[in-house]
Design a protein around this motif. Structure first.
Motif, mmCIF file in Angstrom:
data_model
loop_
_atom_site.group_PDB
_atom_site.id
_atom_site.type_symbol
_atom_site.label_atom_id
_atom_site.label_comp_id
_atom_site.label_asym_id
_atom_site.label_seq_id
_atom_site.Cartn_x
_atom_site.Cartn_y
_atom_site.Cartn_z
ATOM 1 N N GLY A 111 -9.568 -95.651 -7.995
ATOM 2 C CA GLY A 111 -10.224 -96.526 -8.972
ATOM 3 C C GLY A 111 -9.279 -96.838 -10.116
ATOM 4 O O GLY A 111 -8.505 -95.975 -10.544
ATOM 5 N N ALA A 112 -9.352 -98.077 -10.625
ATOM 6 C CA ALA A 112 -8.381 -98.538 -11.624
ATOM 7 C C ALA A 112 -8.419 -97.738 -12.916
ATOM 8 O O ALA A 112 -7.426 -97.662 -13.632
ATOM 9 C CB ALA A 112 -8.619 -100.013 -11.931
ATOM 10 N N LEU A 113 -9.581 -97.123 -13.227
ATOM 11 C CA LEU A 113 -9.672 -96.370 -14.479
ATOM 12 C C LEU A 113 -9.378 -94.880 -14.302
ATOM 13 O O LEU A 113 -9.531 -94.099 -15.243
ATOM 14 C CB LEU A 113 -11.054 -96.558 -15.124
ATOM 15 C CG LEU A 113 -11.277 -97.911 -15.805
ATOM 16 C CD1 LEU A 113 -12.724 -98.043 -16.270
ATOM 17 C CD2 LEU A 113 -10.331 -98.100 -16.987
ATOM 18 N N SER A 114 -8.978 -94.476 -13.098
ATOM 19 C CA SER A 114 -8.529 -93.091 -12.923
ATOM 20 C C SER A 114 -7.298 -92.901 -13.798
ATOM 21 O O SER A 114 -6.427 -93.777 -13.844
ATOM 22 C CB SER A 114 -8.147 -92.826 -11.464
ATOM 23 O OG SER A 114 -9.232 -93.131 -10.615
ATOM 24 N N THR A 115 -7.244 -91.767 -14.506
ATOM 25 C CA THR A 115 -6.087 -91.570 -15.377
ATOM 26 C C THR A 115 -4.881 -91.120 -14.556
ATOM 27 O O THR A 115 -5.020 -90.627 -13.431
ATOM 28 C CB THR A 115 -6.362 -90.515 -16.463
ATOM 29 O OG1 THR A 115 -6.602 -89.255 -15.827
ATOM 30 C CG2 THR A 115 -7.541 -90.900 -17.330
ATOM 31 N N ASN A 116 -3.719 -91.281 -15.127
ATOM 32 C CA ASN A 116 -2.501 -90.856 -14.450
ATOM 33 C C ASN A 116 -2.564 -89.375 -14.067
ATOM 34 O O ASN A 116 -2.145 -88.990 -12.984
ATOM 35 C CB ASN A 116 -1.279 -91.091 -15.361
ATOM 36 C CG ASN A 116 -0.758 -92.511 -15.235
ATOM 37 O OD1 ASN A 116 -1.236 -93.301 -14.433
ATOM 38 N ND2 ASN A 116 0.232 -92.825 -16.038
ATOM 39 N N SER A 117 -3.068 -88.538 -14.980
ATOM 40 C CA SER A 117 -3.098 -87.108 -14.672
ATOM 41 C C SER A 117 -4.128 -86.802 -13.588
ATOM 42 O O SER A 117 -3.902 -85.928 -12.736
ATOM 43 C CB SER A 117 -3.334 -86.270 -15.925
ATOM 44 O OG SER A 117 -4.441 -86.734 -16.638
#
Lengths: 327, 216
Positions: free
Chosen positions: A69-75
Motif C-alpha cells: 500500500g502506498a501509505l506503508s512507511t519505509n520502515s
C-alpha cells in the motif's frame, strides 16, 4: 512557508477531487521531503491534500508477488517478513536511505515522488529549470559533484536521490495510480522520466493522479538468494548516494541464469542496466566477468567538471555489488 | 545574552525585549510572524481578502482544530496548518525539551515518539497528528524518577552542550524497543539520524549499551 488550504478527505476519490480544485495542489503523506521544500520556498502549493487517513496501508501477497500500500512507511516495508523473505534487496535499499526517524515517516508512495537534492534546485536564489522552467541550469557549469552520468540534458543534470526506487527498478515493480479517469498501472521504468526539455516533470503522473500501491511481481521473487545494495556516500550513514548499485542474481551451479541491476545517484531516474544484465546471463559468475559487465555499464557515461570521480567510482561499485551478491 | 533562572519559568520574558515597546521578545516574534504571513500572502489573495474574504483566502488563513495526546494529556488546539509538531510542542504547549536544530530533518534534535515510533517533529505538520499519541522527553521520567536511559546518559557523560541530548535519548529509547542494539556498529547505524556536534558519540553508545537491558 506560504499559506495553503488544508484538506483531509476520507476517501481516494475525495482526495483526487480535492487536488483538482487548485492548479498547484499537492498530496501530503509523510512530508519528509515536501514540508522541507515548502519551508525553503522551493515549492509553494496553494492546497495540501492530507492523504494520511486514506486506507492505503499494508502489505499483502498477490499470487507469486506482493502488493505494498502506498501509505506503508519505509520502515514497515523494510522490516516486513514477506519483503525480507522474497525481496531482501528492497529492505537493504530502504535501510540504506535516510535515518530511522525519517523511515518511520516516509511512505512508499511519497518516496517515489522524492525530488532531487541538487543544490541549485533547493537554492531559490539560483537558476534551476526544474524549479523555475526557463531560468537555466546552475549545475551545468557550476558545482556538479553530485550530478548525473547518464541521460541528462542541457536543461538539467540533476539526479533522482532515492534508494528504494533503485531497488524497485531492479525488481520490475509496478506502480498503481488512481486519477480523475480511473485507475492505471505504470511500470517502474516508465514512472520516472529523463529531464529532456521538461526537467520540471520528475515523473509521468498526470494532474490529480495519486499513487495507491506498488506491486512486486513474482518474476523477481526468485532473486532473493544473491542480492546486494551497495551505496557509496560521503559518510557511512545518513547521506545521499554518490553512486549506488542494486544487484540481484540467479546463479545455478556457478552460471548466472538471471540478473537484475540498477544504479542510483547517476541519472534523473533509477538507472536500469538492461544491456549489462543480458551480458551476464549465461556467463560464469567470476570477477573477470563482473569487471567486463561494469565496463559495459559505463559505456554511455558522461561526466561534468566536478563529478569525474564517478566515472571510476561507478564501475567499481558495480563490480563490488556483483561480487557481494554472488558470494 | 541574559539568562533566566528556573524560578522565572512561566513569567513573561522581559530580559530580552529591549526596543520593543510594550511587549516581550516572544510577543514581538509572534506579531512579526503574522506580519510576515501577510507579507508572504500572494497579491491575488490580498485582493480576494479585500473583497470580503473570499473562500480561498479564508481557507488559507483558517485555523485548524487538532486533537492529540501529549505525554498522556489530551489537548485540543486550533492552529495554523503550517505549524509543525515541533512548534506546537514548543510554542503552544510550552514543552521546550524537544529542540529545534536544523528544522529540516537532518539533525534529530526534535525527535519525539508518535504512537510509539520515533520521528522528526520538525517535518511533521501538527494537523497531520490528529488522534495521535505523542511522547516527548518530558514524558519519559516518572516525577523525580528518571528514565533508565536518562540515568545512563548522565552516568556515561553522553553529552557536552546538551542541545542534541533530548533527541538522542528519545531516539535511544526507540532504538532499544526496535531491537537494534546487538552490536556497537548496529547502534551507531541506527542512531545515525541524531547528530552531536560536540562528538559525544562514544559515550552515547556506552549509555545505550548499559540501558538496553533495563526495562524501558
Amino acid at each position: 512557508m506560504n499559506p495553503f488550504q488544508y484538506s483531509r478527505p476520507a476517501a481516494v476519490s475525495g482526495a483526487i477531487q480535492s487536488a483538482l480544485k487548485e492548479p498547484h495542489a499537492q498530496f501530503l503523506a509523510g512530508g519528509t521531503n515536501l514540508v522541507d521544500l515548502m519551508k525553503m520556498g522551493v515549492v509553494q502549493p496553494e492546497r495540501l491534500v492530507d492523504i494520511n487517513p486514506l486506507p492505503l496501508k499494508g502489505i499483502e501477497k498477490t499470487g507469486a508477488g506482493l502488493r505494498i500500500g502506498a501509505l506503508s512507511t519505509n520502515s514497515e516495508v523494510a522490516d516486513h517478513a514477506l519483503v525480507l523473505e522474497s525481496y531482501p534487496l528492497l529492505s537493504l535499499a530502504i535501510n540504506a536511505g535516510a535515518s530511522p526517524q525519517l523511515r518511520n515517516m516516509a511512505t512508499v508512495g511519497g518516496n517515489l515522488m522524492q525530488r532531487t537534492r541538487c543544490n541549485y534546485f533547493f537554492d531559490t536564489a539560483m537558476p534551476c529549470n526544474k524549479r523555475t522552467p526557463g531560468s537555466g541550469c546552475g549545475a551545468l557549469t557550476g558545482y556538479n559533484r553530485m550530478h548525473a552520468l547518464f541521460g541528462a540534458s542541457d536543461q538539467c543534470i540533476a539526479v533522482n536521490p532515492g534508494d528504494m526506487s533503485v531497488a524497485l527498478a531492479a525488481l520490475d515493480a509496478v506502480v498503481h495510480v488512481a486519477g480523475p479517469r480511473g485507475e492505471r498501472k505504470i511500470q517502474i521504468a516508465d514512472f520516472h522520466r529523463l529531464p529532456g526539455d521538461h526537467p520540471e516533470k520528475d515523473n509521468t503522473l498526470e494532474r490529480g493522479e495519486l499513487i495507491i500501491a506498488v506491486d512486486l511481481p513474482g518474476s523477481t521473487a526468485g532473486f532473493h538468494k544473491h542480492t546486494h545494495y551497495l551505496k557509496i556516500r560521503d559518510r557511512s550513514s545518513y547521506a545521499f548516494a554518490l553512486v549506488s548499485v542494486a544487484a540481484a542474481l540467479e546463479i545455478n551451479g556457478g552460471t548466472i541464469t538471471g540478473a537484475r541491476l540498477a544504479m542510483g545517484g547517476v541519472a534523473h531516474k533509477p538507472w536500469r542496466l538492461h544491456e549489462t544484465e543480458a551480458f551476464l546471463k549465461g556467463r560464469t559468475a567470476s570477477d573477470e566477468i563482473f569487471s567486463q559487465a561494469a565496463r559495459l555499464a559505463m559505456r554511455d557515461a558522461k561526466a561534468y567538471r566536478y563529478n569525474q570521480f564517478k566515472l571510476t567510482m561507478a564501475p567499481n561499485a558495480i563490480l563490488q555489488a556483483l561480487k557481494t551478491a554472488s558470494a | 545574552m541574559p539568562t533566566r533562572s528556573p524560578q522565572d519559568a512561566g513569567k513573561p520574558d522581559t530580559t530580552s525585549g529591549e526596543g520593543i515597546p510594550g511587549g516581550t521578545r516572544r510577543d514581538f516574534l509572534k506579531q512579526s510572524t503574522v506580519l510576515s504571513a501577510l507579507a508572504l500572502t500572494p497579491p491575488s489573495a490580498l485582493m480576494a481578502a479585500d473583497r470580503k474574504w473570499d473562500e480561498k483566502i479564508a481557507d488559507a488563513l483558517e485555523q485548524v482544530t487538532v486533537n492529540l495526546e501529549v505525554n498522556g494529556v489530551a489537548h485540543t488546539v486550533k492552529i495554523d496548518p503550517r505549524v509543525t509538531l515541533l512548534d506546537l510542542l514548543r510554542e503552544h504547549l510550552d514543552l521546550t525539551g524537544s529542540k529545534k536544530g536544523c528544522d529540516r530533518g537532518q539533525c534529530g534534535a526534535c525527535t519525539v515518539h508518535v504512537n510509539g515510533k520515533r520521528i522528526n517533529s520538525c517535518l511533521s505538520l501538527a494537523v497531520t497528528n490528529e488522534g495521535k499519541k505523542i511522547t516527548t522527553i518530558e514524558g519519559l521520567a516518572h516525577g523525580d524518577q528518571l528514565h533508565p536511559m536518562q540515568e545512563a546518559f548522565i552516568a556515561h557523560d553522553g553529552f557536552q552542550c546538551g542541545y542534541c541530548t533530548s533527541g538522542q535519548i528519545m531516539s535511544a529509547v526507540a532504538l532499544v524497543r526496535e531491537g537494534r542494539t546487538a552490536t556497537r556498529e548496529q547502534i551507531s547505524e541506527f542512531m545515525s539520524g541524531n547528530i552531536c556536534r560536540c562528538g559525544a558519540y562514544s559515550n552515547i553508545v556506552k549509555a545505550i549499551q548499559e540501558a538496553k537491558n533495563k526495562s524501558l
